[in-house]
Write a protein that holds these residues in place. Sequence first.
Motif, PDB file in Angstrom:
ATOM      1  N   UNK A  12       0.998  -1.014  -0.142  1.00 47.61           N
ATOM      2  CA  UNK A  12       0.126   0.421   0.087  1.00 47.61           C
ATOM      3  C   UNK A  12       1.022   1.571  -0.298  1.00 47.61           C
ATOM      4  N   UNK A  13       1.713   1.777   0.486  1.00 47.61           N
ATOM      5  CA  UNK A  13       2.682   2.192   0.361  1.00 47.61           C
ATOM      6  C   UNK A  13       3.244   2.563  -0.685  1.00 47.61           C
ATOM      7  N   UNK A  14       3.383   1.588  -1.201  1.00 53.37           N
ATOM      8  CA  UNK A  14       4.468   1.700  -2.474  1.00 53.37           C
ATOM      9  C   UNK A  14       3.158   2.497  -3.831  1.00 53.37           C
ATOM     10  N   UNK A  15       1.939   3.019  -3.404  1.00 49.15           N
ATOM     11  CA  UNK A  15       1.431   3.249  -4.369  1.00 49.15           C
ATOM     12  C   UNK A  15       1.135   4.843  -4.208  1.00 49.15           C
ATOM     13  N   UNK A  16       2.554   5.395  -5.449  1.00 53.02           N
ATOM     14  CA  UNK A  16       2.054   6.964  -4.870  1.00 53.02           C
ATOM     15  C   UNK A  16       1.026   7.616  -6.166  1.00 53.02           C
ATOM     16  N   UNK A  17       0.921   8.722  -5.203  1.00 53.85           N
ATOM     17  CA  UNK A  17      -0.071   9.672  -5.793  1.00 53.85           C
ATOM     18  C   UNK A  17       0.556  10.611  -7.078  1.00 53.85           C
ATOM     19  N   UNK A  18       0.289  11.235  -7.893  1.00 49.90           N
ATOM     20  CA  UNK A  18       0.550  12.010  -8.731  1.00 49.90           C
ATOM     21  C   UNK A  18       1.196  12.932  -7.797  1.00 49.90           C
ATOM     22  N   UNK A  19       1.454  13.292  -6.966  1.00 50.14           N
ATOM     23  CA  UNK A  19       2.434  14.133  -6.217  1.00 50.14           C
ATOM     24  C   UNK A  19       4.100  13.907  -5.678  1.00 50.14           C
ATOM     25  N   UNK A  20       3.162  12.007  -5.433  1.00 54.79           N
ATOM     26  CA  UNK A  20       4.823  11.769  -5.188  1.00 54.79           C
ATOM     27  C   UNK A  20       5.327  11.112  -6.632  1.00 54.79           C
ATOM     28  N   UNK A  21       4.895  10.884  -7.439  1.00 54.90           N
ATOM     29  CA  UNK A  21       5.350  10.254  -8.596  1.00 54.90           C
ATOM     30  C   UNK A  21       6.390  11.769  -9.388  1.00 54.90           C
ATOM     31  N   UNK A  22       5.793  13.154  -9.242  1.00 57.60           N
ATOM     32  CA  UNK A  22       5.962  14.111  -9.359  1.00 57.60           C
ATOM     33  C   UNK A  22       7.829  14.079  -9.121  1.00 57.60           C
ATOM     34  N   UNK A  23       7.826  13.930  -7.523  1.00 61.45           N
ATOM     35  CA  UNK A  23       8.704  14.517  -6.589  1.00 61.45           C
ATOM     36  C   UNK A  23      10.213  13.722  -7.715  1.00 61.45           C
ATOM     37  N   UNK A  24       9.853  12.353  -7.588  1.00 61.35           N
ATOM     38  CA  UNK A  24      10.430  11.174  -7.535  1.00 61.35           C
ATOM     39  C   UNK A  24      11.150  10.658  -9.237  1.00 61.35           C
ATOM     40  N   UNK A  25       9.987  11.216 -10.335  1.00 62.59           N
ATOM     41  CA  UNK A  25      10.202  11.473 -11.463  1.00 62.59           C
ATOM     42  C   UNK A  25      11.339  12.071 -12.183  1.00 62.59           C
ATOM     43  N   UNK A  26      11.145  13.092 -11.461  1.00 62.20           N
ATOM     44  CA  UNK A  26      12.137  14.098 -11.836  1.00 62.20           C
ATOM     45  C   UNK A  26      13.968  13.507 -11.242  1.00 62.20           C
ATOM     46  N   UNK A  27      14.447  12.401 -10.717  1.00 64.41           N
ATOM     47  CA  UNK A  27      15.756  12.481 -10.310  1.00 64.41           C
ATOM     48  C   UNK A  27      15.903  12.887  -8.882  1.00 64.41           C
ATOM     49  N   UNK A  28      15.169  13.475  -8.741  1.00 65.15           N
ATOM     50  CA  UNK A  28      15.621  13.917  -6.857  1.00 65.15           C
ATOM     51  C   UNK A  28      15.416  12.643  -6.276  1.00 65.15           C
ATOM     52  N   UNK A  29      15.448  11.841  -6.572  1.00 63.18           N
ATOM     53  CA  UNK A  29      15.960  10.527  -5.024  1.00 63.18           C
ATOM     54  C   UNK A  29      16.963  10.138  -4.780  1.00 63.18           C
ATOM     55  N   UNK A  36       5.056   8.048   1.337  1.00 66.42           N
ATOM     56  CA  UNK A  36       4.303   8.401   2.416  1.00 66.42           C
ATOM     57  C   UNK A  36       4.013   9.968   3.796  1.00 66.42           C
ATOM     58  N   UNK A  37       4.759  11.281   2.248  1.00 64.78           N
ATOM     59  CA  UNK A  37       4.562  11.406   2.149  1.00 64.78           C
ATOM     60  C   UNK A  37       3.784  12.686   1.202  1.00 64.78           C
ATOM     61  N   UNK A  38       3.672  11.631   0.044  1.00 68.92           N
ATOM     62  CA  UNK A  38       2.530  11.705  -0.719  1.00 68.92           C
ATOM     63  C   UNK A  38       1.110  12.781  -0.017  1.00 68.92           C
ATOM     64  N   UNK A  39       0.198  13.661  -0.776  1.00 69.18           N
ATOM     65  CA  UNK A  39      -0.783  14.135   0.095  1.00 69.18           C
ATOM     66  C   UNK A  39      -1.454  12.892  -0.280  1.00 69.18           C
ATOM     67  N   UNK A  40      -2.879  13.385   0.451  1.00 69.27           N
ATOM     68  CA  UNK A  40      -3.361  12.641   0.814  1.00 69.27           C
ATOM     69  C   UNK A  40      -4.840  13.097   0.229  1.00 69.27           C
ATOM     70  N   UNK A  41      -5.676  12.037  -0.300  1.00 71.32           N
ATOM     71  CA  UNK A  41      -6.690  12.320  -1.200  1.00 71.32           C
ATOM     72  C   UNK A  41      -8.335  11.571  -0.217  1.00 71.32           C
ATOM     73  N   UNK A  42      -7.972  11.019   1.281  1.00 66.13           N
ATOM     74  CA  UNK A  42      -8.922  10.980   2.174  1.00 66.13           C
ATOM     75  C   UNK A  42      -8.793  11.127   3.032  1.00 66.13           C
ATOM     76  N   UNK A  43     -10.030  12.210   3.457  1.00 67.01           N
ATOM     77  CA  UNK A  43     -10.304  12.752   4.043  1.00 67.01           C
ATOM     78  C   UNK A  43     -11.360  12.336   5.224  1.00 67.01           C
ATOM     79  N   UNK A  44     -11.402  11.421   5.375  1.00 65.03           N
ATOM     80  CA  UNK A  44     -12.680  10.346   6.228  1.00 65.03           C
ATOM     81  C   UNK A  44     -11.844  10.014   7.318  1.00 65.03           C
ATOM     82  N   UNK A  45     -10.767  10.122   8.111  1.00 66.69           N
ATOM     83  CA  UNK A  45     -10.112   9.543   8.767  1.00 66.69           C
ATOM     84  C   UNK A  45      -8.978  10.122   8.862  1.00 66.69           C
ATOM     85  N   UNK A  46      -8.153   9.992  10.330  1.00 74.37           N
ATOM     86  CA  UNK A  46      -7.398  10.801  10.528  1.00 74.37           C
ATOM     87  C   UNK A  46      -5.934   9.720   9.316  1.00 74.37           C
ATOM     88  N   UNK A  47      -4.913  10.062   9.001  1.00 72.01           N
ATOM     89  CA  UNK A  47      -3.748   9.805   8.509  1.00 72.01           C
ATOM     90  C   UNK A  47      -2.489   8.545   9.891  1.00 72.01           C
TER      91      UNK A  47
END
Length: 521
Positions: free
Chosen positions: A22-39, A59-70
Motif C-alpha cells: 500500500x505504501x508504495x502506491x504513489x499519488x501523482x504528487x509523489x511521482x512528480x518528485x521522484x520522476x525528476x531524479x530527486x531520489x 508516506x509524504x504524498x498528499x492525501x486524498x482520503x479525508x474520511x479519517x486521520x492519516x
Amino acid sequence: MSKTASSKADRPPRLRLWASATALCFTAGAVGVFATGVATSFAADSGYSAADAARVGAVTAPTTDFSRPEPHENLAGGAGTFPGKPDAKSMSHPDATLDDPGVERFRLGFALFKKMWAQAPSSTQASDGLGPLFNARSCLSCHVSDGRGRPPEGETESQSFLFRLARTPVTDAERAALAAHEHLNFPDPVYGQQLQDQGVTGLKGEGRPVITYAEKVVTLTGGDIVPLRVPSYAITDLAYGPLDPATTLSPRIAQSLPGMGLLESIPEAAILAQADLQAKANDGVHGHPNRVRDPKTGAVVIGRFGWKAQNPTVRAQTAAALSSDIGISSPDAPDPYGDCTAAETACRKMPTGVQKRLGDTEAPDPILELLTAYTANLAVPARRDVDQPDVLAGKAMFYQAGCATCHTPKFVTARNAADPQHAFQLIWPYSDLLLHDMGEGLADGQQVGEATGREWRTAPLWGIGLAQTVNGYQAYLHDGRARTLEEAILWHGGEGERARNAYAAMEKSDRQKLLKFLGSL
C-alpha cells in the motif's frame, strides 16, 4: 515552567516507515518528485537508500482520503512529540526521545535561555555583556513560554516586537556582494541592522517603534464582515540623528520555537523538490529557497529560519538573535558591540563582557552550543481532535482551497540528521520553508538575501492552534497585525491570493470547519 522529560515508558515509539504494498502506491504528487531524479540527490543529501526514498515518497504524498486521520497524524513532531496536556507549558517540553545526557543539556540550555544578561562590568562576570544597545535582556523575554510574540498594544510595550533596518544596494560592488552571498542586505549607516530601543545605563536607546492602525473591511460569502487592521510604522525619539532616506522598516514579532531541530533535519533535496513541483504546476505558486551563507562553515546553503528564511541553522538563528536582540557576542557573531555601528561612538566606547579567561566572546562555546541544543529540542505539541468530523472536513477544505501547496503538510527527516533523535522522523510542519510573494498588502519593501520586499517564508503551522493557550493572545503574520486565524488568511495576497479567495467564497459552515482544522494543529 516544567522542563522535565517524559519517562521512557511514556515515550512514543520511534516511527517506522513500512514499505508495504500500500505504501508504495504513489499519488501523482509523489511521482512528480521522484520522476525528476530527486531520489538520487535524496540519497546523497539525506542518507536515504533507494528503498527509503520510495517509502518516503509514498508516506509524504498528499492525501486524498479525508474520511479519517492519516497514520501518525497526531504525532506532529514524530516520535519526539510532546503527548501531554495542551496547557500554557505545551511548547516548553524536551523532545520525548532525548536520552538522559540530552535532557541534561536541554536543562542547561534552558538556564541560559532565561538568563538575564547584565551590563559590563558586573559582579557576575559570566553574565557580562548586555548591549550596549539591545531589545531584551534574555531570550525568554521575547519567546515567552517558547511561543510567539505580539506587537505593542495601546500603552503596553512588547519586547517581542522590533524593526529590522536595511536598504537595497546602490553600487555595483554592493550588488556583487549580495550576489556572492557576502551580505543579506545593507544596514542603516547610523542605526545598523535593527532598531534597539534600549541602552545600558548611560546610553540612550536608539528610538521607539510606533504603530498606528487604520481599518479595512472584508465581506465574505453570506454577508459576514471581517475588519482587518492596516498598520503604519514609524520611529519616534531617534537618539542619534535621522535614518538614511533609503532605510526601510521591517516589523517582526518573535516566532514560536518548537520543532526547529526537525526543520533543520529535512533534506535540502526535499525542499527543492517542492519548489520544482510548484514551478511545474504553473498555477501561480512558485516558491524558491533563500540561499544564504552559513556563518559557522562559510558554505552557501538553504535558509530555513526567520521570517525571510535568512538563517540556515538553529545555531545561526541563535547567534543572530543573541547579537541583534541582546547584544551578546558568540563565535558565530563575534562583535561584542552587537549591532552598534561606528557612527554610534558612545556605544563603541562602552565596556564589553568579553572575559579572556572564558574565551574571545561573551557567549563562547559551550554557551552557544547549549542554547542551540535547547532551541533545537523543544518538542512539538501533539495534534488534537484529529478524528473529529468537523476537523477532517476542515482539512479537506484546506487542501481544496490550495493552502497545502505552500503549507506542505509533511516531510520525513534525513537518516543522517546531525542529532540522532531527529533522524528519519515523519513530521507535520505545514510549511515548504520556501519564499513566496505574498502581495503588496504584506510587503515590507526590504530585501533579505534572495528574498524580495514582497516575499516571506511559509510559516510552519504546527502548534498554531495553541497560541491563545500558551501566550494568552493571538497575533499572526510577521508583524502580528492579524488577531485571528481568519484575519491572517484574508491578508494573503500574491501567490496566496487564490487560496485566500477560495476561503472567502466558502459557505460560513465550511469556513468554520477549516478554522477548526487549523485550531487542531
